[in-house]
Design an enzyme around this catalytic site. Structure first.
Site, short mmCIF file in Angstrom:
data_model
loop_
_atom_site.label_atom_id
_atom_site.label_comp_id
_atom_site.label_asym_id
_atom_site.label_seq_id
_atom_site.Cartn_x
_atom_site.Cartn_y
_atom_site.Cartn_z
N LYS A 198 -17.98 42.15 6.62
CA LYS A 198 -17.46 40.92 5.99
C LYS A 198 -16.16 41.27 5.28
CE LYS A 198 -17.33 38.85 2.12
NZ LYS A 198 -16.04 38.13 2.21
N VAL A 234 -21.83 34.81 2.76
CA VAL A 234 -21.94 35.78 3.86
C VAL A 234 -22.32 37.17 3.33
CG1 VAL A 234 -20.60 36.96 5.65
CG2 VAL A 234 -20.39 34.49 5.34
N GLY A 235 -21.63 37.60 2.25
CA GLY A 235 -21.95 38.93 1.68
C GLY A 235 -23.40 38.96 1.20
N GLU A 273 -18.48 51.28 -4.11
CA GLU A 273 -17.18 51.78 -4.58
C GLU A 273 -16.59 50.68 -5.43
OE1 GLU A 273 -16.14 54.74 -4.15
OE2 GLU A 273 -17.47 55.42 -2.57
N CYS A 307 -7.64 50.28 -7.02
CA CYS A 307 -8.77 50.66 -7.88
C CYS A 307 -8.53 52.00 -8.55
CB CYS A 307 -10.05 50.72 -7.07
SG CYS A 307 -9.88 51.76 -5.61
N GLU A 407 -10.21 46.46 -16.36
CA GLU A 407 -9.40 46.63 -15.16
C GLU A 407 -8.54 45.39 -14.98
OE1 GLU A 407 -11.38 46.65 -11.32
OE2 GLU A 407 -10.15 48.38 -10.78
P1 NDP Z 1 -14.83 41.38 -5.32
O1 NDP Z 1 -15.93 42.17 -5.90
O2 NDP Z 1 -14.60 40.03 -5.83
O3 NDP Z 1 -15.03 41.23 -3.76
C1 NDP Z 1 -15.26 42.33 -2.90
C2 NDP Z 1 -15.99 41.83 -1.68
O4 NDP Z 1 -17.31 41.44 -2.08
C3 NDP Z 1 -15.36 40.59 -1.07
O5 NDP Z 1 -15.52 40.63 0.33
C4 NDP Z 1 -16.20 39.48 -1.68
O6 NDP Z 1 -16.17 38.28 -0.97
C5 NDP Z 1 -17.57 40.12 -1.69
N1 NDP Z 1 -18.52 39.53 -2.61
C6 NDP Z 1 -18.27 38.80 -3.72
N2 NDP Z 1 -19.44 38.41 -4.29
C7 NDP Z 1 -20.44 38.89 -3.52
C8 NDP Z 1 -21.86 38.82 -3.56
N3 NDP Z 1 -22.50 38.16 -4.54
N4 NDP Z 1 -22.57 39.44 -2.61
C9 NDP Z 1 -21.96 40.13 -1.62
N5 NDP Z 1 -20.62 40.20 -1.51
C10 NDP Z 1 -19.86 39.61 -2.45
O7 NDP Z 1 -13.54 42.30 -5.42
P2 NDP Z 1 -12.07 41.91 -4.99
O8 NDP Z 1 -12.03 41.55 -3.55
O9 NDP Z 1 -11.56 40.97 -6.01
O10 NDP Z 1 -11.34 43.34 -5.12
C11 NDP Z 1 -10.92 43.84 -6.32
C12 NDP Z 1 -11.95 44.77 -6.91
O11 NDP Z 1 -12.31 45.77 -5.97
C13 NDP Z 1 -11.40 45.51 -8.09
O12 NDP Z 1 -12.33 45.49 -9.14
C14 NDP Z 1 -11.24 46.93 -7.60
O13 NDP Z 1 -11.30 47.92 -8.55
C15 NDP Z 1 -12.30 47.05 -6.60
N6 NDP Z 1 -11.93 48.07 -5.63
C16 NDP Z 1 -12.60 49.26 -5.63
C17 NDP Z 1 -12.22 50.27 -4.78
C18 NDP Z 1 -12.95 51.57 -4.74
O14 NDP Z 1 -12.87 52.27 -3.73
N7 NDP Z 1 -13.67 51.96 -5.77
C19 NDP Z 1 -11.11 50.10 -3.87
C20 NDP Z 1 -10.48 48.82 -3.94
C21 NDP Z 1 -10.90 47.83 -4.79
P3 NDP Z 1 -14.95 37.24 -1.12
O15 NDP Z 1 -14.22 37.41 0.15
O16 NDP Z 1 -15.57 35.90 -1.26
O17 NDP Z 1 -14.14 37.63 -2.30
#
Ligand code: NDP
Length: 500
Positions: A198, A234-235, A273, A307, A407
């Site tokens: 996803k 979807v997630g 992550e 991140c 963050e």
């Molecule tokens: P989100 O946590 O909002 O989203 C990450 C993914 O999870 C998206 O595909 C999102 O869907 C999905 N998601 C959201 N809610 C749920 C749920 N309840 N169940 C399952 N899946 C869900 O993060 P962002 O996309 O906003 O990315 C930024 C964040 O990611 C920052 O906090 C950053 O630090 C972290 N990050 C961490 C990294 C690492 O390797 N440690 C690397 C890069 C980023 P949707 O498409 O709807 O948003």
């Protein structure tokens, strides 16, 4: 997210349509609107779609289907069906397939860079390397690791076998769309697993390219499936699905908690992550100019949406003024503007929502008494439309202040002064996160401080990025899993001991 009923967008289900490059100067740009990808072919979604918006100008450039739990069921069924045959292929065949996948993606690098710059706003020159080139290199590096991996070993009278795990659900964020997918897809394919991916709904467009490239590389249908849509729909359906064996998630700590809780019901393996608030510690014996230049580049890379970014710069109190001068001089060299323009080093943030969030943090920093030395609230000159913020530097930041603890995910650097080394280490470790970090100083001295940081990676004096070194976080930056190289492969395998 804007979900709407699809009245004027036809998801593009064939693979032949070329993207029309977007830029602030191009009036009606559009990219192919992908379908889901299930069982080796595009599958249209229902009537509801999610618009994909170019953050540089607010224009809709494509749409993806707003997937449902039923779409996830279909994708999981396809992955489950494909699993036995894919798991039974030899490692050499799987390695060859992943190398072919890398070759196909390499042939489309410019298209990938243009697509990601249009949906994310990352400067095109950065996109070519970090967004488009990096996934190719990562796939090849992971294939090399799999080739040499100890798939079996003898421990006493036991033969220990490493076996494919099953169906992997991969949920990825928007900041490095293709690379985040590749971090999960490459080890899964090499491990003999099948996948349901996803992508982020905000930056979903390269998932289509990945799926097409996998098909062209000869990956059997059903091994790699993609379902577009919102995380909570979807997630959540992937994490709760009884036929998914593992969920690998990259994203925010808040969503990671929900994923872990949901996956617990079916006792599936989960790797998380998550976020970060990494520190760059400058010791008194450091090369100050190098430390400042690399720390600012880290904090502002990908428009500050990384991140692992070093967003806290921890400096000797008696050098803070000098550091501020060096930072401001370096910051002047970052041109803000249209990400499609070659000289641009900072584009817009990914969305208007993110712009408002980051702008609010800048205002909060001021309200809490930090000293503004560069940038500030509002939009940069000449960027009146689009999701732009002013890249910002604060000094004299209290280590417990909101901007030093949370963050921000935007180009905001906090300089924090320290009195002695104990104080510096305490400030660096004063975070709920522990993903990355840096130490600058005399090499042995810097290494001794690096050992004291409670964080998953530390770069000493700008040590080079290593895409086969384990990557993952301490504390709330993760749950113990590691991506990349043999550690990433290991996380996607089962282990069987056979006593002889
Ligand atoms: P989100 O946590 O909002 O989203 C990450 C993914 O999870 C998206 O595909 C999102 O869907 C999905 N998601 C959201 N809610 C749920 C749920 N309840 N169940 C399952 N899946 C869900 O993060 P962002 O996309 O906003 O990315 C930024 C964040 O990611 C920052 O906090 C950053 O630090 C972290 N990050 C961490 C990294 C690492 O390797 N440690 C690397 C890069 C980023 P949707 O498409 O709807 O948003």
């Amino acid at each position: 997210m804007t979900t709407r009923s699809n009245t004027n967008t036809t998801p593009d289900s064939d693979s032949g349509s070329a993207p029309v490059p977007d830029s602030a100067a191009t009036p009606s740009p559009r990219f192919p609107s992908p379908a889901h990808w299930i069982g080796g072919r595009p599958v249209p979604g229902g009537p509801d779609v999610i618009d994909v918006v170019n953050p540089a100008n607010g224009r809709v450039i494509a749409a993806v289907p707003a997937g449902t739990a039923a779409d996830v069921d279909s994708a999981v069924a396809a992955a489950r069906t494909a699993f036995p045959a894919w798991a039974a292929t030899g490692v050499t065949d799987r390695v060859a397939t992943v190398r072919r996948l890398a070759d196909v993606l390499e042939s489309r690098v410019e298209e990938i860079a243009l697509t990601i710059t249009a949906e994310l706003g990352s400067p095109l020159t950065e996109s070519r390397i970090a967004q488009a080139g990096q996934p190719v290199a990562l796939a090849r590096a992971t294939a090399d690791v799999a080739q040499d991996f100890p798939w079996s070993e003898t421990i006493g009278n036991s033969l220990v076998l490493r076996e494919s795990l099953g169906v992997v659900g991969a949920i990825t964020p928007w900041n490095f769309p293709l690379n985040q997918m590749m971090s999960k897809v490459a080890p899964a394919l090499l491990a003999g697993n099948t996948l349901v991916v996803k992508p982020s709904e905000v930056t979903p467009l390269t998932a289509r390219i990945l799926a097409e490239a996998a098909a062209e590389a000869g990956l059997p249908g059903g091994v790699l499936n993609i379902v577009h849509g919102a995380g909570p729909v979807v997630g959540a359906a992937i994490t709760a699905h009884p036929d998914v064996d593992m969920v690998t998630f990259t994203g925010s700590t808040a969503a990671g908690r929900l994923v872990a809780a949901s996956a617990a019901d079916s006792v599936k393996r989960v790797t998380l992550e998550l976020g970060g608030k990494s520190a760059s510690v400058v010791l008194p014996d450091a090369d100050l100019e190098k430390a400042v230049a690399l720390s600012l580049a880290s904090a502002w890379f990908n428009n500050g949406q990384v991140c692992a970014a070093w967003t806290r710069l921890i400096v000797p109190a008696d050098r803070q003024r000098q550091v501020a001068e060096l930072l401001v001089a370096a910051a002047e060299g970052f041109r803000v503007g249209d990400p499609m323009s070659e000289p641009t080093r900072l584009g817009p943030l990914v969305s208007e929502t993110q712009r408002e969030r980051v702008d609010a943090y800048i205002r909060r920093g001021l309200a809490d008494g930090a000293r503004l030395v560069f940038g500030g609230p509002g939009r940069p000159d000449g960027c009146e439309t689009g999701a732009y913020v002013r890249p910002t530097i604060f000094t004299d930041v209290d280590p417990d202040a909101v901007i030093a603890q949370e963050e921000i995910f935007g180009p905001v650097l906090s300089v924090i002064p320290y009195t002695d080394e104990e104080h510096a280490v305490a400030i660096a470790n004063n975070s709920v996160y522990g993903l990355h970090g840096a130490v600058f100083g005399e090499p042995d001295h810097a290494l001794s401080v690096a050992r004291r940081l409670r964080t998953g990676q530390v770069d000493v004096n700008g040590g080079q990025y290593n895409m086969v070194a384990p990557f993952g976080g301490y504390k709330q930056s993760g749950n113990g899993g590691r991506e990349f190289g043999r550690y990433g492969l290991d996380d996607q395998l089962e282990t069987k001991s056979v006593q002889l």
